[in-house]
Design a protein around this motif. Structure first.
Motif: not given
Length: 124
Positions: A6-13, A71-79, A100-106, A110-114
């Motif tokens: 539950g801590s990873l979120q799918r990219h919106r697209q 292509n890694v389309s997930v948001d990971i909250p931390q390294s 993905a660089a991020g969502n929600e206008g951040m 985000i990781y793993p783009a970072r």
């Protein structure tokens, strides 16, 4: 060490799964890479949740399967060291990793783009 379910979120697209990459919108899409083959590797459940272990295993699976682009389309909250190591292995084999660089206008990657060497992408 890893993230709980539950801590990873799918990219919106959601990425398209088909052979070739199509340039759209167009009444008749044209394949810009007709010889490309998509290797779908599912790392999240039907609700878009998953674990760091699943993401790193998916990256390693793509590496071992001979992917040239991942292509890694997930948001990971931390390294996450396991994901970073999987990305490093991909890069060591000359594989382009896109995330993905991020969502929600951040205003921050985000990781793993970072991670170093990852091509981060976004839309305006």
């Amino acid at each position: 060490m890893g993230c709980e379910l539950g801590s990873l979120q799918r990219h919106r697209q959601a990425p398209r799964r088909r052979e070739g990459a199509c340039a759209e919108p167009s009444p008749q899409p044209r394949a810009v890479a007709p010889g490309a083959v998509i290797l779908p590797v599912r790392v999240l459940d039907d609700e878009g949740n998953g674990t760091v272990a699943a993401v790193s295993a998916g990256i390693l699976h793509a590496v071992d399967a001979g992917a040239r682009v991942i292509n890694v389309s997930v948001d990971i909250p931390q390294s996450a060291p396991a994901v970073e190591e999987a990305i490093d292995r991909a890069r060591d084999r000359g594989i382009l990793v896109v995330a993905a660089a991020g969502n929600e206008g951040m205003n921050q990657l985000i990781y793993p783009a970072r991670y170093s060497g990852v091509l981060s992408v976004t839309a305006l």
